[in-house]
Enzyme design. Structure first.
Site, mmCIF file in Angstrom:
data_model
loop_
_atom_site.group_PDB
_atom_site.id
_atom_site.type_symbol
_atom_site.label_atom_id
_atom_site.label_comp_id
_atom_site.label_asym_id
_atom_site.label_seq_id
_atom_site.Cartn_x
_atom_site.Cartn_y
_atom_site.Cartn_z
ATOM 1 N N LYS A 174 -16.032 74.151 -95.175
ATOM 2 C CA LYS A 174 -15.235 74.767 -96.218
ATOM 3 C C LYS A 174 -14.172 75.650 -95.558
ATOM 4 C CE LYS A 174 -16.197 77.131 -100.447
ATOM 5 N NZ LYS A 174 -17.095 77.915 -101.254
ATOM 6 N N TRP A 229 -12.872 74.876 -116.205
ATOM 7 C CA TRP A 229 -11.930 74.474 -117.247
ATOM 8 C C TRP A 229 -12.356 73.217 -117.998
ATOM 9 C CZ3 TRP A 229 -7.281 71.048 -117.318
ATOM 10 C CH2 TRP A 229 -6.432 71.349 -118.408
ATOM 11 N N TRP A 252 -12.439 82.439 -118.926
ATOM 12 C CA TRP A 252 -12.448 80.973 -118.990
ATOM 13 C C TRP A 252 -12.168 80.475 -120.398
ATOM 14 C CZ3 TRP A 252 -12.265 78.077 -114.763
ATOM 15 C CH2 TRP A 252 -12.600 78.699 -113.547
ATOM 16 N N PRO A 261 -4.106 75.878 -116.054
ATOM 17 C CA PRO A 261 -3.267 76.921 -115.461
ATOM 18 C C PRO A 261 -3.871 77.547 -114.213
ATOM 19 C CG PRO A 261 -4.469 77.797 -117.344
ATOM 20 C CD PRO A 261 -4.823 76.323 -117.255
ATOM 21 N N ASP A 309 -2.657 81.286 -115.728
ATOM 22 C CA ASP A 309 -3.868 81.991 -116.120
ATOM 23 C C ASP A 309 -3.724 83.411 -115.585
ATOM 24 O OD1 ASP A 309 -6.272 81.999 -117.374
ATOM 25 O OD2 ASP A 309 -7.401 81.120 -115.721
ATOM 26 N N GLN A 359 -14.332 72.504 -111.547
ATOM 27 C CA GLN A 359 -13.960 72.752 -112.945
ATOM 28 C C GLN A 359 -14.917 72.100 -113.936
ATOM 29 O OE1 GLN A 359 -11.824 75.023 -113.643
ATOM 30 N NE2 GLN A 359 -11.088 75.292 -111.565
ATOM 31 N N LYS A 374 -10.960 82.264 -94.984
ATOM 32 C CA LYS A 374 -10.237 83.209 -94.128
ATOM 33 C C LYS A 374 -11.104 83.609 -92.952
ATOM 34 C CE LYS A 374 -7.055 85.393 -97.317
ATOM 35 N NZ LYS A 374 -7.062 86.342 -98.415
#
Ligand SMILES: [Zn+2]
Ligand SMILES: [Zn+2]
Length: 946
Positions: free
Chosen positions: A586, A553, A521, A44, A83, A549, A589
């Site tokens: 990477k 997750w 988590w 999620p 989530d 992840q 912003k």
């Protein structure tokens, strides 16, 4: 070339509407599934931030396999999920409210704060829904699981209860990673997501030895990168077997590891040496009196500020003497517990010094100013040996980016370290793509697994369902709402749940819930159980997320399953690399290099963006997202295929037949069908092994072969009067396009649908089709090798032509091809002749080579001249807006006798080549006529439309 981009996106939107109007997704899930269920779990996302380009990557890969399996005859129900708890949400709300810490939340009230969190979760729901829809990610969002929903929370409690019953959940006072800003523990997997390279000031500090024999100038030198822990020093540790030296340095005598003297005090003079064991017990003066003053008169007072030994001491960096602050280091705390060092906090949970820390009181320990002031103070008191900048990788809070500190306190843990073997054993059974993740990044993590720091001293999360008796201290774990005797509309969140008092099972006293919530988590890690997938739809056949992840997750999903004593939660995992900007940086912003997915989709189509993710490199590699490549891909794959379909539509006349058993296939057709089935075979094998890149590239290569070889070589068949052959060509083309549409459907669902519908697929949607079955008999090995040989010969001969400066429209007399087999089928020889425009091709036996006779005879020049005229006229037809249905009378006028002869010799070829009905060589030139030179002959050429 007109810009075709807007139409791509518009066409995709039409397809979307078509799917929705006809309920296609639902139909694909509900259609006959002879092969049974194929289980997919959606990891999620959190909808409180806008979807980014990395979400395109994950969603593209998540979508692909279920579509493929559906076409293969499986039922792939796809439940979406959201989530919704945890620090990411709380921090967003804190930002909104202008809060900087927990005190303001408590003042504001937990109830209204959590209400705000609940709302905030859906801030970008519309964006997420539209993004998911527009990308063509088929997932059931209407029945998605939502982690804050009471029934989901209750499911989580059930899981926690089982873990509790298995004796794996426990509370302990120990040093744990702690974010001072968020005021909560972090787990090792959260910590692993937040490492950053930082420059800190490291210091070498002199601890004054107070054993009687010294003259007051003997010191133990220790090193630290966290000067803020120095006021809390309670011991120094040496290695028993490490050799130490007492070095005369100026007026001072300094103890340090002998091996480090040359590095640390090169101008010092060694006056004595000793084993570490001989230093044990040596006492020194505390750097600061704060801890000693605070514990004055207690039993602990006499237990600190001496040299002890520890096996973690090394001489790789520092001085070989380790500064020990038991409350702020895991090793330190363990050592302190073992030998009974004083345990006293000088720092609060919010990371500021307590009033007992005197001049430091109230200051945040991680402020650089704190380090600077401590160093200044030590220098002033003659206790600083030296300081230097130190660059290292240091953990930061994965959400708020604050420096994490290590802090001794009570926390709840799940005993994952006791399950290490089982974790590794279950991991062995997972098919990872790429495969190195299993023993590499993920396996390494599991081998080092720590107990799961499970509790969070926060607000918006799944409350830890542990109730503690106020009378006898007995703890009980609650596994369902029924055990609490609450109303049906019970909100299990704080503060409501905190008000529920339970009767102690042991003494009958009142038990109250601990204040903690669970690591967020855990919410997603327990999704198979809390969302009702377990036991019927467990384990998953397939899950997919990005590589971060492995600490998120992927890990918690396995951790929860193993903690419950179950097998691995997923059989196959595709683990994706990160999406970076075009330069490999990477996206962030602050760098201003963020690529907005919807802008890309609107500009180039969802299919192009998806295709990019599948083909740019292997799924596990990081992707440097470059818009330019996207443009190229869009043209190379969808542009070309689109042109082929348009060509087909131009000539299709509804008479197409199945190609199986179709008479009159040319060598070119056999080759094309062999290529088609070869591709069906390899794409199927690839996808069944969870490889994506190779299959997608194979489809691209097939499209290229269809367009640039089969169709280009077959163009004339569509225009000729040989109706039977035209029918064969059309049937082969339709077969290829329909099959390509099916192969492409999981990858580029929009374009595949468009092709399928335009070519006249029988079902309402390509996604309701069955996956193409390979016809092994169609994979004609001879056709494949002969054609590969032919294409190689052609390209070598064309190169020779270019080197000789001979335009391909100029026919040449002959070419000689030497092949090891000495054989090339007649149809292939004809192909070479036509492609290279030579009158004859001689095939000889020998080492592979080609040669070209470039001598021009007048007859060859005349033929070339006519070819040039055909090209010119066709260009004029095109600019004049004529279609293939228009017929013309071609006009050629020249005083050159060679031109007249050329027209006489090649009259039919000229007329047919320009879709003409006749040739005119006299009279006034038509308005569109042009005068030019071809092969040095001047002529005027034009046409009259009939
Ligand atoms: Zn934080
Ligand atoms: Zn009790």
């Amino acid at each position: 070339m007109p810009d075709a981009r807007p139409s791509v996106s518009e066409r995709e939107k039409e397809v979307l509407e078509y799917w929705e109007k006809n309920d296609i997704f639902k139909k694909t899930v509900e259609k006959d599934a002879p092969r049974g269920a194929f289980v997919f779990y959606e990891g999620p996302p959190t909808a409180n931030g806008k979807p980014g380009i990395h979400h395109v990557e994950a969603r593209a890969f998540k979508d692909l396999i279920p579509r493929f399996r559906t076409m293969q005859g499986y039922r792939v129900a796809r439940k979406g999920g959201w989530d919704t708890h945890g620090l990411p949400v709380e921090l967003e709300v804190e930002k909104q409210l202008g809060f900087t810490g927990k005190a303001q939340i408590e003042e504001f009230g937990i109830a209204p704060f959590n209400e705000k969190c609940k709302e905030s979760v859906w801030t970008y729901l519309t964006d997420w829904k539209e993004f998911t829809r527009r990308l063509g990610f088929w997932v059931d969002l209407d029945n998605a699981y939502v982690t804050y929903k009471p029934e989901y929370v209750e499911g989580l409690w059930g899981v926690i209860k089982k873990i509790w019953d298995r004796g794996l959940l426990y509370q302990d006072y120990r040093v744990t990673p702690h974010c001072p800003r968020c005021g909560t523990s972090l787990s090792s997997h959260e910590l692993a997501q937040g490492y950053k390279d930082v420059k800190d000031i490291s210091v070498y500090v002199k601890f004054k030895v107070i054993t009687k024999e010294t003259d007051g100038n003997e010191y133990l030198v220790a090193w630290t990168t966290t000067p803020w822990t120095l006021p809390s020093n309670v011991a120094l540790a040496v290695g028993e077997d490490i050799a130490y030296a007492l070095v005369k340095h100026g007026e001072d005598l300094l103890w340090m590891a002998r091996d480090l003297v040359a590095k640390l005090a090169p101008d010092g003079e060694i006056v004595r040496e000793a084993q570490g064991s001989a230093l044990v017990g040596m006492e020194y003066e505390p750097l600061y009196p704060f801890v000693r003053d605070a514990i004055k008169g207690t039993e602990q007072e006499k237990k600190g500020w001496f040299v002890t030994s520890a096996d973690f001491v090394t001489t790789t960096d520092g001085t070989g003497i380790v500064h020990t602050a038991v409350m702020y280091g895991a090793d330190d705390f363990e050592l302190g517990t073992k030998i009974g060092l004083p345990k006293y906090h000088l720092v609060k949970l919010d990371g500021t010094f307590l009033p007992s820390a005197d001049f430091l009181a109230g200051r945040l320990v991680t402020d650089e100013g704190v380090a600077v002031d401590i160093i200044k103070d030590l220098a002033h008191r003659g206790l600083l040996f030296k300081k230097e900048k130190f660059e290292h990788s240091y953990p930061h809070c994965w959400r708020c980016k604050s420096k994490v500190i290590y802090y001794a306190k009570d926390s709840w843990y799940i005993r994952m370290s006791s399950l290490r073997d089982k974790l590794l054993e279950e991991n062995e059974k997972i098919n990872w793509e790429p495969s190195h993740i299993r023993d590499g990044r993920f396996g390494e993590w599991l081998r080092e697994v720590k107990d799961w720091a499970f509790s969070r001293e926060r607000y918006w999360g799944t409350p830890l369902p542990i109730w503690v008796c106020e009378e006898c201290g007995d703890k009980q774990c609650v596994g369902s709402f029924a055990e609490l005797d609450v109303r049906a509309d019970f909100d299990p969140h704080r503060p409501h749940v905190d008000e529920v008092v339970v009767k102690c099972a042991k003494c009958g006293g009142s038990a109250r819930r601990v204040k903690d919530v669970c690591d967020v988590w855990f919410d997603s890690g327990a999704m198979p159980y809390a969302s009702g997938e377990y036991p019927d739809r467990y384990p998953a056949d397939y899950i997919c997320e990005a590589i971060d992840q492995t600490r998120g997750w992927f890990y918690t999903l396995l951790a929860v399953s193993v903690a419950l004593g179950l097998e691995r939660p997923a059989k196959n995992i595709i683990c994706l690399g990160h999406v970076l900007d075009a330069k490999g940086k990477k996206m962030s912003k602050s760098l201003g290099n963020i690529v907005r997915p919807m802008e890309m989709i609107d500009a180039y189509g969802a299919d192009s963006v998806r295709w990019y993710m599948y083909t740019i490199n292997q799924p596990g590699e990081s992707k440097r997202f470059d818009e330019k490549t996207l443009v190229e891909m869009q043209r190379a794959v969808f542009g070309i295929l689109g042109n082929v379909v348009s060509f087909y539509e131009t000539y299709a006349d509804g008479r197409m037949q199945p190609v199986v058993g179709l008479a009159g296939l040319t060598a070119l057709d056999s080759w094309m069908l062999a290529r088609l089935h070869e591709t069906v075979r390899d794409v199927t094998d690839g996808l069944e092994s969870y490889r994506v890149t190779e299959p997608a590239r194979l489809i691209g290569a097939l499209i290229d072969d269809l367009s640039t070889w089969w169709l280009r070589r077959s163009r004339d068949r569509f225009k000729s009067n040989d109706d039977a052959d035209k029918l064969v060509a059309l049937s082969v083309m339709r077969e290829c396009l329909l099959t390509i549409a099916k192969l492409m459907a999981p990858f580029a669902p929009f374009f595949a649908e468009d092709v399928y519908l335009r070519v006249g697929g029988e079902k309402p949607s390509v996604h309701l089709e069955t996956w193409p079955v390979v016809d092994a008999s169609a994979i004609n090995g001879v056709a494949l090798t002969q054609m590969a040989q032919t294409r190689s010969v052609v390209s070598k001969l064309l190169e020779a032509r270019a080197n000789a400066g001979k335009n391909v429209r100029q026919a040449l007399a002959s070419a000689t091809v030497t092949l090891p087999s000495g054989e090339l089928g007649a149809e292939y020889v004809a192909l070479v002749k036509d492609e290279v425009n030579v009158k004859a091709v001689l095939v000889e036996k020998g080492e592979y080579a080609v040669s070209l006779d470039v001598t021009l005879t007048p007859a060859l020049v005349r033929e070339g001249t006519v070819r040039e005229i055909v090209r010119r006229v066709n260009a004029m037809r095109k600019s004049g807006g004529l279609t293939i249905d228009d017929r013309i009378e071609v006009y050629v006028q020249s005083i050159e006798p060679e031109v007249a002869l050329a027209l006489e010799e090649h009259r039919d070829a000229l007329v047919a080549g320009v879709l003409g009905t006749g040739l005119c060589t006299t009279g006034d030139a038509p308005d569109n006529a042009e005068t030019f030179r071809a092969n040095e002959f001047e002529m005027t050429v034009g046409f009259t439309k009939i």
